[in-house]
Design an enzyme around this catalytic site. Structure first.
Site, mmCIF file in Angstrom:
data_model
loop_
_atom_site.group_PDB
_atom_site.id
_atom_site.type_symbol
_atom_site.label_atom_id
_atom_site.label_comp_id
_atom_site.label_asym_id
_atom_site.label_seq_id
_atom_site.Cartn_x
_atom_site.Cartn_y
_atom_site.Cartn_z
ATOM 1 N N LYS A 1 72.289 0.686 10.911
ATOM 2 C CA LYS A 1 73.223 -0.055 11.881
ATOM 3 C C LYS A 1 73.633 0.547 13.100
ATOM 4 O O LYS A 1 73.628 2.029 13.063
ATOM 5 C CB LYS A 1 74.221 -0.898 11.168
ATOM 6 N N ARG B 1 87.410 -9.174 4.452
ATOM 7 C CA ARG B 1 86.625 -9.330 5.751
ATOM 8 C C ARG B 1 85.714 -10.373 5.494
ATOM 9 O O ARG B 1 85.795 -11.241 6.336
ATOM 10 C CB ARG B 1 85.870 -7.743 5.912
ATOM 11 N N HIS C 1 82.025 -4.239 -0.795
ATOM 12 C CA HIS C 1 82.014 -2.949 0.339
ATOM 13 C C HIS C 1 83.625 -2.476 0.152
ATOM 14 O O HIS C 1 84.414 -3.238 0.056
ATOM 15 C CB HIS C 1 82.010 -3.529 1.704
ATOM 16 N N ARG D 1 74.662 2.872 -0.513
ATOM 17 C CA ARG D 1 74.607 2.503 1.079
ATOM 18 C C ARG D 1 75.332 3.580 1.922
ATOM 19 O O ARG D 1 76.179 3.244 2.787
ATOM 20 C CB ARG D 1 74.997 1.245 1.276
ATOM 21 N N TYR E 1 89.908 12.947 39.746
ATOM 22 C CA TYR E 1 91.096 11.799 40.275
ATOM 23 C C TYR E 1 92.434 12.049 40.190
ATOM 24 O O TYR E 1 92.805 12.456 39.029
ATOM 25 C CB TYR E 1 90.440 10.356 39.666
ATOM 26 N N CYS F 1 85.774 11.565 34.689
ATOM 27 C CA CYS F 1 85.230 10.553 35.675
ATOM 28 C C CYS F 1 83.920 9.651 35.004
ATOM 29 O O CYS F 1 83.630 9.941 33.765
ATOM 30 C CB CYS F 1 84.616 11.129 36.897
ATOM 31 N N ASP G 1 80.973 9.680 35.487
ATOM 32 C CA ASP G 1 79.718 10.578 35.295
ATOM 33 C C ASP G 1 79.783 11.832 35.347
ATOM 34 O O ASP G 1 78.679 12.416 35.205
ATOM 35 C CB ASP G 1 78.701 9.945 36.467
HETATM 36 C C1 LIG Z 1 78.582 0.625 7.388
HETATM 37 C C2 LIG Z 1 78.373 0.044 5.930
HETATM 38 C C3 LIG Z 1 77.832 1.059 5.062
HETATM 39 C C4 LIG Z 1 78.175 2.567 5.327
HETATM 40 O O1 LIG Z 1 79.425 3.092 5.391
HETATM 41 P P1 LIG Z 1 79.522 4.751 5.427
HETATM 42 O O2 LIG Z 1 80.922 4.858 5.469
HETATM 43 O O3 LIG Z 1 78.967 4.900 7.035
HETATM 44 O O4 LIG Z 1 78.806 5.604 4.616
HETATM 45 C C5 LIG Z 1 77.843 0.493 3.844
HETATM 46 N N1 LIG Z 1 78.142 -0.625 3.347
HETATM 47 C C6 LIG Z 1 78.294 -1.534 4.515
HETATM 48 C C7 LIG Z 1 78.571 -3.113 4.220
HETATM 49 C C8 LIG Z 1 78.669 -1.382 5.870
HETATM 50 O O5 LIG Z 1 78.973 -1.907 6.636
#
Ligand SMILES: *Cc1c(COP(=O)(O)O)cnc(C)c1O
Length: 399
Positions: A47, A145, A180, A236, A279, A326, A328
């Site tokens: 992602k 969440r 998660h 994941r 700046y 800054c 850039d």
């Molecule tokens: C981003 C995400 C992950 C990966 O998490 P990490 O801490 O980067 O390994 C796994 N599952 C879900 C649902 C996520 O949103």
């Protein structure tokens, strides 16, 4: 002084770029895979443009190294992978507006679902397309969440009933059930263990109803590395792919940071005592001091919070940022860096001259995590790929 620019190895047209080493990425995938508790397979989470590394190149390299799935946050991110010709299973982890259900099915993506209504809409889209929409039901075991909250047995029963109904919808397949972790990177794993127990509670109730989804999954990088009990059918990892552990409580299994953020010296000059820099003149030289200007700033994702705080690696040394970052440009002190001339290579994230600083070090200065630093490198910074088979390998100075 020779003012003619010397081209730095790997430099694309722009003087500031991010070099993404796909060999290191593949190494990390293999290191993480070696830690999987069978029968778990690996879903590479790509992602946010693969945490700023470039989703398509990272996805291909991760699949080469044995990832079986890809995970994205948004439907658009999944569609971009399909457009690039990537055919493996791809799960959209975030919420997709119901109006886009037909697009989910058309792109052959798996979709996370957090409520019965969204499942019904996907099932209808599946029927309309003459196939089955693949759904992964998301349980909220403690993240607070998204998904079915399952704080107690009554809630677990209700969730199991909803999921069993989804599994029976014509036009849908309950391909997965997942959750998660909120704190698998905390010092104390008690909360994560409670989440695993709640997750198992719902899976058990589902099994009693005769529903056994093929893919049960829970583990992010932290849980992959610390909670083999939570590996189930898929892990994941995200941040681990890119070479970082999520927190100091997670042991590093030998991951290698994948991204180096490079730039080149644009200008060198000698300050006298009393000369101000950048700046608002927040930095004033106390005595003679050689400084260099680097063509990178907050529009590239180099956070302004690093004003007077961070450093670049220039020549043989560390060059502290002087004054304000800054949009850039930044100015760094190159005292102690050896001879420095315009065109010389400099590093914001990576290694040079025996020094190193990684995204986590920058995050520590900013009070944030490596994730935010990496995702924050803006699209204005070209990504250049290095490593075997990388399209840019030659340009990046590698055979
Ligand atoms: C981003 C995400 C992950 C990966 O998490 P990490 O801490 O980067 O390994 C796994 N599952 C879900 C649902 C996520 O949103």
């Amino acid at each position: 002084m020779d003012l003619a620019p010397r081209p730095a190895a790997g430099s694309p047209l722009r003087a500031t770029w991010a070099e993404v080493d796909l060999d290191r990425l593949r190494h990390n995938v293999r290191v993480l895979r070696a830690r999987l508790a069978p029968p778990a397979a690996l879903m590479a989470v790509v992602k946010a443009d693969a945490y700023g590394h470039g989703a398509v190149a990272v996805a291909r390299a991760a699949l080469e190294a044995g990832a079986a799935w890809l995970g994205v946050a948004l439907l658009e991110e999944g569609i971009a992978l399909r457009r690039a010709g990537i055919a493996c299973p791809v799960l959209v982890l975030g919420w997709t507006p119901p109006e886009r259900a037909a697009d989910v099915v058309a792109a052959d993506l798996d979709q996370a679902v957090t409520a019965p209504g969204d499942a019904a809409v996907l099932a209808a889209a599946g029927r309309a397309a003459g196939r089955r929409a693949r759904i992964h039901a998301k349980l909220d075991t403690g993240m607070g969440r998204l998904g079915w909250p399952v704080p107690d047995t009554a809630a677990c029963d209700r969730a199991a009933l909803d999921l069993a109904r989804i599994a029976a919808l014509p036009g849908a397949e309950l391909a997965g059930v997942f959750t998660h972790f909120a704190g698998a990177d905390d010092a104390d794993l008690e909360g994560a263990r409670l989440q695993v127990a709640r997750f198992r509670g719902v899976l058990d109730r589902l099994a009693e109803r005769g529903v056994r989804p093929r893919f049960r999954h829970a583990a992010n990088t932290a849980a992959l590395l610390r909670l083999p009990d939570a590996h189930f059918d898929l892990c994941r990892p995200g941040i681990g792919l890119y070479g970082y552990v999520p927190s100091p409580h997670v042991p590093d299994p030998g991951l290698l940071p994948v991204l180096s953020w490079r730039t080149r010296v644009a200008f060198v000059k000698d300050l006298r005592a009393g000369d101000a820099v950048s700046y608002n003149g927040t930095y004033v030289a106390q005595g003679p001091e050689r400084v260099a200007t680097l063509p990178v700033g907050y529009a590239d994702g180099l956070r302004r919070g690093l004003s007077g705080l961070g450093a670049a690696l220039v020549g043989q040394g560390r060059a502290p940022i002087r004054g304000r970052v800054c949009m850039d440009q930044i100015v760094v002190s190159v005292e102690g860096c050896g001879p420095v001339a315009p065109g010389d290579p400099a590093v914001l994230i990576g290694e040079q001259g025996g020094h190193r600083q990684w995204a986590q070090d920058m995050g520590d200065l900013l009070g944030t995590i490596s994730y935010e630093v990496l995702c924050g490198i803006s699209p204005r910074v070209p990504r250049v790929y290095a490593g075997d088979g990388a399209p840019d390998a030659a340009r990046a100075g590698r055979p």
